[in-house]
Design a protein around this motif. Structure first.
Motif, PDB file in Angstrom:
ATOM      1  N   GLU A  55       0.833  -1.192   0.000  1.00  0.00           N
ATOM      2  CA  GLU A  55       0.000   0.000   0.000  1.00  0.00           C
ATOM      3  C   GLU A  55       0.872   1.248   0.000  1.00  0.00           C
ATOM      4  N   PRO A  56       0.346   2.373  -0.510  1.00  0.00           N
ATOM      5  CA  PRO A  56       1.126   3.609  -0.573  1.00  0.00           C
ATOM      6  C   PRO A  56       1.728   3.971   0.778  1.00  0.00           C
ATOM      7  N   GLY A  57       2.998   4.384   0.739  1.00  0.00           N
ATOM      8  CA  GLY A  57       3.686   4.786   1.964  1.00  0.00           C
ATOM      9  C   GLY A  57       4.507   3.690   2.589  1.00  0.00           C
ATOM     10  N   LYS A  58       4.352   2.443   2.084  1.00  0.00           N
ATOM     11  CA  LYS A  58       5.127   1.324   2.622  1.00  0.00           C
ATOM     12  C   LYS A  58       6.057   0.784   1.545  1.00  0.00           C
ATOM     13  N   GLY A  59       7.344   0.939   1.785  1.00  0.00           N
ATOM     14  CA  GLY A  59       8.323   0.412   0.835  1.00  0.00           C
ATOM     15  C   GLY A  59       8.581   1.354  -0.324  1.00  0.00           C
ATOM     16  N   THR A  60       9.753   1.177  -0.932  1.00  0.00           N
ATOM     17  CA  THR A  60      10.155   2.024  -2.056  1.00  0.00           C
ATOM     18  C   THR A  60      10.062   1.305  -3.392  1.00  0.00           C
ATOM     19  N   GLY A  61       9.854  -0.007  -3.369  1.00  0.00           N
ATOM     20  CA  GLY A  61       9.835  -0.759  -4.616  1.00  0.00           C
ATOM     21  C   GLY A  61      11.219  -1.044  -5.152  1.00  0.00           C
ATOM     22  N   LEU A  62      12.254  -0.851  -4.322  1.00  0.00           N
ATOM     23  CA  LEU A  62      13.633  -1.069  -4.767  1.00  0.00           C
ATOM     24  C   LEU A  62      14.287  -2.296  -4.122  1.00  0.00           C
ATOM     25  N   GLY A  63      13.688  -2.825  -3.054  1.00  0.00           N
ATOM     26  CA  GLY A  63      14.338  -3.890  -2.294  1.00  0.00           C
ATOM     27  C   GLY A  63      14.710  -5.099  -3.115  1.00  0.00           C
ATOM     28  N   LEU A  64      13.770  -5.615  -3.915  1.00  0.00           N
ATOM     29  CA  LEU A  64      14.052  -6.821  -4.699  1.00  0.00           C
ATOM     30  C   LEU A  64      14.930  -6.518  -5.906  1.00  0.00           C
ATOM     31  N   SER A  65      14.827  -5.307  -6.462  1.00  0.00           N
ATOM     32  CA  SER A  65      15.742  -4.922  -7.549  1.00  0.00           C
ATOM     33  C   SER A  65      17.181  -4.908  -7.051  1.00  0.00           C
ATOM     34  N   ILE A  66      17.377  -4.342  -5.869  1.00  0.00           N
ATOM     35  CA  ILE A  66      18.709  -4.299  -5.272  1.00  0.00           C
ATOM     36  C   ILE A  66      19.177  -5.710  -4.954  1.00  0.00           C
ATOM     37  N   SER A  67      18.279  -6.535  -4.430  1.00  0.00           N
ATOM     38  CA  SER A  67      18.627  -7.913  -4.087  1.00  0.00           C
ATOM     39  C   SER A  67      19.077  -8.677  -5.335  1.00  0.00           C
ATOM     40  N   HIS A  68      18.352  -8.485  -6.430  1.00  0.00           N
ATOM     41  CA  HIS A  68      18.723  -9.157  -7.675  1.00  0.00           C
ATOM     42  C   HIS A  68      20.109  -8.735  -8.123  1.00  0.00           C
ATOM     43  N   ARG A  69      20.385  -7.434  -8.023  1.00  0.00           N
ATOM     44  CA  ARG A  69      21.706  -6.922  -8.413  1.00  0.00           C
ATOM     45  C   ARG A  69      22.799  -7.550  -7.545  1.00  0.00           C
ATOM     46  N   ILE A  70      22.570  -7.640  -6.244  1.00  0.00           N
ATOM     47  CA  ILE A  70      23.577  -8.183  -5.325  1.00  0.00           C
ATOM     48  C   ILE A  70      23.868  -9.641  -5.647  1.00  0.00           C
ATOM     49  N   LYS A 122      22.305  -3.304 -17.172  1.00  0.00           N
ATOM     50  CA  LYS A 122      21.949  -3.298 -15.758  1.00  0.00           C
ATOM     51  C   LYS A 122      22.183  -4.676 -15.143  1.00  0.00           C
ATOM     52  N   TYR A 123      21.917  -5.713 -15.933  1.00  0.00           N
ATOM     53  CA  TYR A 123      22.109  -7.086 -15.438  1.00  0.00           C
ATOM     54  C   TYR A 123      23.584  -7.461 -15.417  1.00  0.00           C
ATOM     55  N   ASP A 124      24.302  -7.100 -16.471  1.00  0.00           N
ATOM     56  CA  ASP A 124      25.702  -7.507 -16.600  1.00  0.00           C
ATOM     57  C   ASP A 124      26.513  -6.335 -17.139  1.00  0.00           C
ATOM     58  N   ALA A 125      27.121  -5.596 -16.225  1.00  0.00           N
ATOM     59  CA  ALA A 125      27.865  -4.390 -16.610  1.00  0.00           C
ATOM     60  C   ALA A 125      29.077  -4.711 -17.468  1.00  0.00           C
ATOM     61  N   ALA A 126      29.549  -5.962 -17.407  1.00  0.00           N
ATOM     62  CA  ALA A 126      30.749  -6.338 -18.161  1.00  0.00           C
ATOM     63  C   ALA A 126      30.432  -6.810 -19.574  1.00  0.00           C
ATOM     64  N   ALA A 127      29.159  -6.901 -19.930  1.00  0.00           N
ATOM     65  CA  ALA A 127      28.776  -7.456 -21.234  1.00  0.00           C
ATOM     66  C   ALA A 127      29.208  -6.545 -22.382  1.00  0.00           C
ATOM     67  N   LEU A 128      29.629  -7.179 -23.478  1.00  0.00           N
ATOM     68  CA  LEU A 128      29.916  -6.464 -24.719  1.00  0.00           C
ATOM     69  C   LEU A 128      28.642  -6.494 -25.557  1.00  0.00           C
TER      70      LEU A 128
END
Length: 334
Positions: A159-174, A230-236
């Motif tokens: 619901e609005p006001g809870k969470g930023t919507g970035l947690g799982l995106s950051i988790s995927h990156r990590i 975004k997924y693979d910064a080293a990709a050509l």
């Protein structure tokens, strides 16, 4: 003084000062909450966009999970029973603080998904030279149509006001930074389960993937390039706007992966795919066919031409990440 007092009283009445003063405390509180949310979003964006490599050291994943549970215990204890099945797993070379952030994101989401009282299960084990971490809950679950979106930045079901919507995106990156994969399964009304796999072996030089994007739409070429980067910064990454340019790049770069639009002027995607699959020098190239058309026959024709995957436009970041995760997982088990 009486005149001044009466004038002041009329002024207060005419300008609604009592209402303004009574509402001021709420306004200040909301402003502070808004500033904290902005701070959280900015902090999340910094994490999401960071490009430095993990600070690697040998660490025990089970210890990291235990420490994370201690930190968030107050938020968990009234919502869920924690069931731990922590196996005998080897230490791995990792940035344990960043991985703890992943565990925290998933566990907090699990607790918030449980409306009254439920169970959160944490299981670790080792298989195929990978440490596997499974975190499941008995919460409300995620609708199937939203599964492919959950790793998208700013996507949230809260619901609005809870969470930023970035947690799982950051988790995927990590997890990606650790050469690992993260996947999710969920059923509405039953719960959600995340599975994380991280290689046991020490980091070597990460393979530079060669990726070719073939599409006559410039915006689509740019969008796909940004998603892959975004997924693979080293990709050509190289791009072609038609079959003729694609043919030249196929010969010169010999890509590991091709994103291939079906309908283009001149040579269409089916023909390019057949050429790739018939060329012994490109025998290991993975082809992902794409289209914005809804014709079901196009999917059948794509696989008949030799495609490894098929996706429809508009492109969903989560879907692309999932495909790339599957490719990486197959590389680790082969």
């Amino acid at each position: 003084m009486l005149f001044r007092s009466g004038k002041l009283k009329r002024y207060k009445e005419e300008n609604n000062l009592d209402y303004i003063l009574s509402d001021m405390e709420n306004a200040i509180t909301e402003s502070i909450e808004g500033a904290i949310k902005v701070k959280d979003i900015v902090s999340g964006l910094r994490d999401f966009s960071r490009i430095e490599k993990p600070k690697r050291e040998m660490a025990d994943i089970n210890d990291g999970i235990a420490k994370t549970l201690n930190i968030i215990w107050n938020e968990m204890k009234y919502k869920a029973e924690i069931v731990k099945e922590l196996g005998d797993i080897p230490e791995i070379e990792c940035d344990i603080q960043r991985l703890d952030q992943v565990f925290m994101n998933i566990l907090v989401n699990a607790a918030q998904a449980i409306e009254k009282q439920g169970t959160i299960k944490i299981k670790t084990f080792c298989v195929n030279e990978q440490v596997v971490i499974q975190i499941s809950d008995t919460g409300k679950g995620i609708p199937q149509e939203n599964i492919s979106k959950i790793f998208d930045a700013f996507y949230t079901t809260k619901e609005p006001g809870k969470g930023t919507g970035l947690g799982l995106s950051i988790s995927h990156r990590i997890i990606h930074e650790h050469n690992g994969t993260i996947s999710v399964e969920s059923k509405v009304g039953k719960g959600t389960a995340f599975t994380i796999k991280i290689p046991v072996k020490k980091y070597g030089k990460i393979k530079e993937r060669r990726i070719l994007i073939v599409d006559d739409d410039e915006k689509m070429r740019k969008l796909l390039s940004e998603i892959v980067k975004k997924y693979d910064a080293a990709a050509l990454i190289r791009a072609a706007k038609n079959g003729f340019e694609a043919g030249e790049l196929l010969n010169s770069m010999k890509p590991d992966l091709v994103f291939l639009d079906i309908r283009m002027p001149g040579i269409d995607g089916f023909e390019i795919c057949r050429r790739i699959k018939s060329d012994v020098k490109l025998g290991n190239t993975i082809v992902i066919m794409m289209t914005g058309f809804t014709d079901e026959e196009l999917e059948v024709k794509s696989f008949d031409a030799g495609a490894d995957e098929f996706i429809r436009k508009p492109i969903e970041i989560g879907k692309i990440f999932s495909i790339l995760d599957n490719i990486r997982s197959e590389e680790h088990t082969s």
